[in-house]
Scaffold this motif. Structure first.
Motif, PDB file in Angstrom:
ATOM      1  N   PHE A  47       0.826  -1.207   0.000  1.00 40.04           N
ATOM      2  CA  PHE A  47       0.000   0.000   0.000  1.00 40.04           C
ATOM      3  C   PHE A  47       0.857   1.253   0.000  1.00 40.04           C
ATOM      4  O   PHE A  47       2.065   1.186  -0.121  1.00 40.04           O
ATOM      5  CB  PHE A  47      -0.941  -0.026   1.212  1.00 40.04           C
ATOM      6  N   GLY A  48       0.206   2.393   0.118  1.00 40.26           N
ATOM      7  CA  GLY A  48       0.911   3.674   0.110  1.00 40.26           C
ATOM      8  C   GLY A  48       0.876   4.296  -1.267  1.00 40.26           C
ATOM      9  O   GLY A  48      -0.173   4.330  -1.923  1.00 40.26           O
ATOM     10  N   LEU A  49       2.021   4.761  -1.728  1.00 41.84           N
ATOM     11  CA  LEU A  49       2.121   5.428  -3.024  1.00 41.84           C
ATOM     12  C   LEU A  49       2.242   4.395  -4.131  1.00 41.84           C
ATOM     13  O   LEU A  49       3.292   4.192  -4.735  1.00 41.84           O
ATOM     14  CB  LEU A  49       3.306   6.397  -3.029  1.00 41.84           C
ATOM     15  N   VAL A  50       1.119   3.716  -4.388  1.00 37.86           N
ATOM     16  CA  VAL A  50       1.059   2.682  -5.425  1.00 37.86           C
ATOM     17  C   VAL A  50      -0.162   2.941  -6.301  1.00 37.86           C
ATOM     18  O   VAL A  50      -1.134   3.569  -5.881  1.00 37.86           O
ATOM     19  CB  VAL A  50       0.983   1.267  -4.816  1.00 37.86           C
ATOM     20  N   VAL A 107      10.624   2.654   1.263  1.00 39.62           N
ATOM     21  CA  VAL A 107       9.728   1.566   1.650  1.00 39.62           C
ATOM     22  C   VAL A 107       9.786   1.424   3.165  1.00 39.62           C
ATOM     23  O   VAL A 107      10.864   1.441   3.763  1.00 39.62           O
ATOM     24  CB  VAL A 107      10.141   0.242   0.974  1.00 39.62           C
ATOM     25  N   ILE A 108       8.620   1.311   3.778  1.00 42.50           N
ATOM     26  CA  ILE A 108       8.511   0.983   5.197  1.00 42.50           C
ATOM     27  C   ILE A 108       7.984  -0.442   5.273  1.00 42.50           C
ATOM     28  O   ILE A 108       6.905  -0.740   4.752  1.00 42.50           O
ATOM     29  CB  ILE A 108       7.560   1.946   5.945  1.00 42.50           C
ATOM     30  N   LEU A 109       8.747  -1.319   5.889  1.00 52.69           N
ATOM     31  CA  LEU A 109       8.310  -2.694   6.092  1.00 52.69           C
ATOM     32  C   LEU A 109       7.587  -2.768   7.429  1.00 52.69           C
ATOM     33  O   LEU A 109       8.116  -2.350   8.458  1.00 52.69           O
ATOM     34  CB  LEU A 109       9.504  -3.645   6.077  1.00 52.69           C
ATOM     35  N   HIS A 110       6.384  -3.308   7.408  1.00 53.77           N
ATOM     36  CA  HIS A 110       5.559  -3.445   8.609  1.00 53.77           C
ATOM     37  C   HIS A 110       5.522  -4.909   9.017  1.00 53.77           C
ATOM     38  O   HIS A 110       5.237  -5.783   8.188  1.00 53.77           O
ATOM     39  CB  HIS A 110       4.141  -2.950   8.337  1.00 53.77           C
ATOM     40  N   PRO A 120      15.543   2.709   1.386  1.00 55.23           N
ATOM     41  CA  PRO A 120      15.259   3.325   0.091  1.00 55.23           C
ATOM     42  C   PRO A 120      14.625   2.325  -0.862  1.00 55.23           C
ATOM     43  O   PRO A 120      14.925   1.128  -0.820  1.00 55.23           O
ATOM     44  CB  PRO A 120      16.641   3.767  -0.409  1.00 55.23           C
ATOM     45  N   VAL A 121      13.762   2.824  -1.738  1.00 48.13           N
ATOM     46  CA  VAL A 121      13.037   1.940  -2.645  1.00 48.13           C
ATOM     47  C   VAL A 121      13.998   1.165  -3.552  1.00 48.13           C
ATOM     48  O   VAL A 121      13.761  -0.009  -3.859  1.00 48.13           O
ATOM     49  CB  VAL A 121      11.982   2.735  -3.454  1.00 48.13           C
ATOM     50  N   GLU A 122      15.120   1.775  -3.952  1.00 51.70           N
ATOM     51  CA  GLU A 122      16.045   1.063  -4.841  1.00 51.70           C
ATOM     52  C   GLU A 122      16.703  -0.121  -4.133  1.00 51.70           C
ATOM     53  O   GLU A 122      17.064  -1.116  -4.774  1.00 51.70           O
ATOM     54  CB  GLU A 122      17.111   1.999  -5.428  1.00 51.70           C
ATOM     55  N   ASP A 123      16.855  -0.047  -2.809  1.00 52.54           N
ATOM     56  CA  ASP A 123      17.403  -1.183  -2.064  1.00 52.54           C
ATOM     57  C   ASP A 123      16.369  -2.300  -1.938  1.00 52.54           C
ATOM     58  O   ASP A 123      16.696  -3.480  -2.067  1.00 52.54           O
ATOM     59  CB  ASP A 123      17.868  -0.732  -0.680  1.00 52.54           C
ATOM     60  N   PHE A 124      15.131  -1.918  -1.698  1.00 44.52           N
ATOM     61  CA  PHE A 124      14.056  -2.910  -1.637  1.00 44.52           C
ATOM     62  C   PHE A 124      13.905  -3.640  -2.962  1.00 44.52           C
ATOM     63  O   PHE A 124      13.600  -4.831  -2.991  1.00 44.52           O
ATOM     64  CB  PHE A 124      12.749  -2.220  -1.241  1.00 44.52           C
ATOM     65  N   LEU A 125      14.125  -2.935  -4.068  1.00 45.04           N
ATOM     66  CA  LEU A 125      13.885  -3.497  -5.387  1.00 45.04           C
ATOM     67  C   LEU A 125      15.140  -4.078  -6.062  1.00 45.04           C
ATOM     68  O   LEU A 125      15.111  -4.385  -7.240  1.00 45.04           O
ATOM     69  CB  LEU A 125      13.253  -2.439  -6.293  1.00 45.04           C
ATOM     70  N   LYS A 126      16.226  -4.246  -5.315  1.00 43.17           N
ATOM     71  CA  LYS A 126      17.399  -4.912  -5.895  1.00 43.17           C
ATOM     72  C   LYS A 126      17.031  -6.346  -6.272  1.00 43.17           C
ATOM     73  O   LYS A 126      16.153  -6.961  -5.650  1.00 43.17           O
ATOM     74  CB  LYS A 126      18.560  -4.911  -4.896  1.00 43.17           C
ATOM     75  N   ARG A 165       4.133  -8.175   7.406  1.00 43.90           N
ATOM     76  CA  ARG A 165       2.712  -8.154   7.074  1.00 43.90           C
ATOM     77  C   ARG A 165       2.348  -7.026   6.118  1.00 43.90           C
ATOM     78  O   ARG A 165       1.251  -7.024   5.561  1.00 43.90           O
ATOM     79  CB  ARG A 165       1.876  -7.987   8.358  1.00 43.90           C
ATOM     80  N   GLY A 166       3.240  -6.050   5.948  1.00 44.67           N
ATOM     81  CA  GLY A 166       2.911  -4.934   5.084  1.00 44.67           C
ATOM     82  C   GLY A 166       4.131  -4.306   4.446  1.00 44.67           C
ATOM     83  O   GLY A 166       5.225  -4.300   5.021  1.00 44.67           O
ATOM     84  N   ILE A 167       3.934  -3.806   3.231  1.00 45.11           N
ATOM     85  CA  ILE A 167       4.957  -3.079   2.482  1.00 45.11           C
ATOM     86  C   ILE A 167       4.345  -1.755   2.091  1.00 45.11           C
ATOM     87  O   ILE A 167       3.379  -1.703   1.330  1.00 45.11           O
ATOM     88  CB  ILE A 167       5.377  -3.857   1.219  1.00 45.11           C
ATOM     89  N   GLU A 168       4.887  -0.680   2.633  1.00 48.75           N
ATOM     90  CA  GLU A 168       4.352   0.653   2.369  1.00 48.75           C
ATOM     91  C   GLU A 168       5.347   1.461   1.548  1.00 48.75           C
ATOM     92  O   GLU A 168       6.491   1.647   1.956  1.00 48.75           O
ATOM     93  CB  GLU A 168       4.069   1.382   3.684  1.00 48.75           C
ATOM     94  N   PHE A 169       4.906   1.934   0.388  1.00 49.10           N
ATOM     95  CA  PHE A 169       5.724   2.830  -0.420  1.00 49.10           C
ATOM     96  C   PHE A 169       5.399   4.258  -0.022  1.00 49.10           C
ATOM     97  O   PHE A 169       4.222   4.638   0.085  1.00 49.10           O
ATOM     98  CB  PHE A 169       5.437   2.602  -1.908  1.00 49.10           C
ATOM     99  N   THR A 170       6.437   5.055   0.215  1.00 50.58           N
ATOM    100  CA  THR A 170       6.242   6.402   0.751  1.00 50.58           C
ATOM    101  C   THR A 170       7.264   7.370   0.172  1.00 50.58           C
ATOM    102  O   THR A 170       8.320   6.961  -0.314  1.00 50.58           O
ATOM    103  CB  THR A 170       6.334   6.380   2.293  1.00 50.58           C
ATOM    104  N   SER A 171       6.952   8.646   0.235  1.00 54.08           N
ATOM    105  CA  SER A 171       7.905   9.676  -0.196  1.00 54.08           C
ATOM    106  C   SER A 171       8.835  10.091   0.937  1.00 54.08           C
ATOM    107  O   SER A 171       9.834  10.764   0.707  1.00 54.08           O
ATOM    108  CB  SER A 171       7.149  10.905  -0.709  1.00 54.08           C
ATOM    109  N   GLU A 172       8.524   9.675   2.165  1.00 49.78           N
ATOM    110  CA  GLU A 172       9.287  10.093   3.340  1.00 49.78           C
ATOM    111  C   GLU A 172      10.103   8.938   3.894  1.00 49.78           C
ATOM    112  O   GLU A 172       9.627   7.807   3.943  1.00 49.78           O
ATOM    113  CB  GLU A 172       8.343  10.579   4.434  1.00 49.78           C
ATOM    114  N   ASN A 173      11.307   9.244   4.350  1.00 47.67           N
ATOM    115  CA  ASN A 173      12.165   8.261   4.990  1.00 47.67           C
ATOM    116  C   ASN A 173      11.900   8.264   6.486  1.00 47.67           C
ATOM    117  O   ASN A 173      12.603   8.900   7.256  1.00 47.67           O
ATOM    118  CB  ASN A 173      13.635   8.573   4.690  1.00 47.67           C
TER     119      ASN A 173
END
Length: 198
Positions: A47-50, A107-110, A120-126, A165-173
């Motif tokens: 969820f989040g910025l998706v 990305v915030i991992l819940h 950072p999103v680029e690390d999550f998406l390696k 349980r959750g993967i949140e895409f966000t503009s904030e670190n």
């Protein structure tokens, strides 16, 4: 798929500074270990910025394309475990389903008990990052994150959240649990980014 670089040198080039190699798999966490009697009510939410919010049951997750990844892991407390093989779902596969927006930079991992960590999103998406259900051919134990944990092997292992349980895409670190308690916001083991002042 299998990701993992062939090793031509000894362990010394694989172990970051001030780490000790272990053949065991130490158990470190804060809070309770969740034990599931069944996974009927378990879900993973993206969820989040998706473009499309996604909620997956455990069976739906297992029905996705699976990958295997070989890597070394490094704990901020000073141990390293070499030659791990994980099985699970690529983070790239999950992102393709949800389609993160351009402004999603982090990305915030819940995890269970409202535990979070940030990256950072680029690390999550390696291509080496995944959500794993199996380690070295065996299902994860509850202590190691059953039924699902993140594996982000190029960062200190607290970034590889257990019981996700959750993967949140966000503009904030936004700092997660350990980051709020003094751990580094990024956590590169080769730069020894253990604490916020490192």
């Amino acid at each position: 798929m299998y990701f993992g670089k062939p090793r031509k040198k000894g362990p010394s080039d694989r172990v970051p500074p001030n780490q000790n190699v272990t053949t065991s798999f130490p158990v470190l966490h804060y809070g309770n270990v969740p034990y599931y009697k069944n996974l009927d009510d378990w879900t993973l939410k993206i969820f989040g910025l998706v473009e499309k919010e996604v909620v997956l049951s455990y069976q739906e997750l297992m029905d996705l394309p699976q990958m295997s990844s070989g890597n070394d892991i490094h704990c901020v407390t000073g141990w390293s475990k070499l030659d791990n093989v994980w099985e699970g779902v690529s983070t790239l596969e999950l992102a393709r389903m949800a389609k993160p927006k351009e402004e999603a930079k982090y990305v915030i991992l819940h995890a269970e008990e409202n535990w979070t960590t940030n990256l950072p999103v680029e690390d999550f998406l390696k291509d080496t990052s995944l959500l794993a259900h199996t380690h070295n051919g065996e299902p994860l134990t509850p202590e190691h994150g059953y039924p699902l944990r993140a594996v982000i092997p190029h960062l200190y292992f607290w970034k590889s959240a257990k019981w996700i349980r959750g993967i949140e895409f966000t503009s904030e670190n936004r700092p997660g649990f350990w980051e709020e308690n003094g751990y580094h916001m990024y956590g590169d083991p080769w730069k020894e980014q253990r604490m916020i002042w490192d």
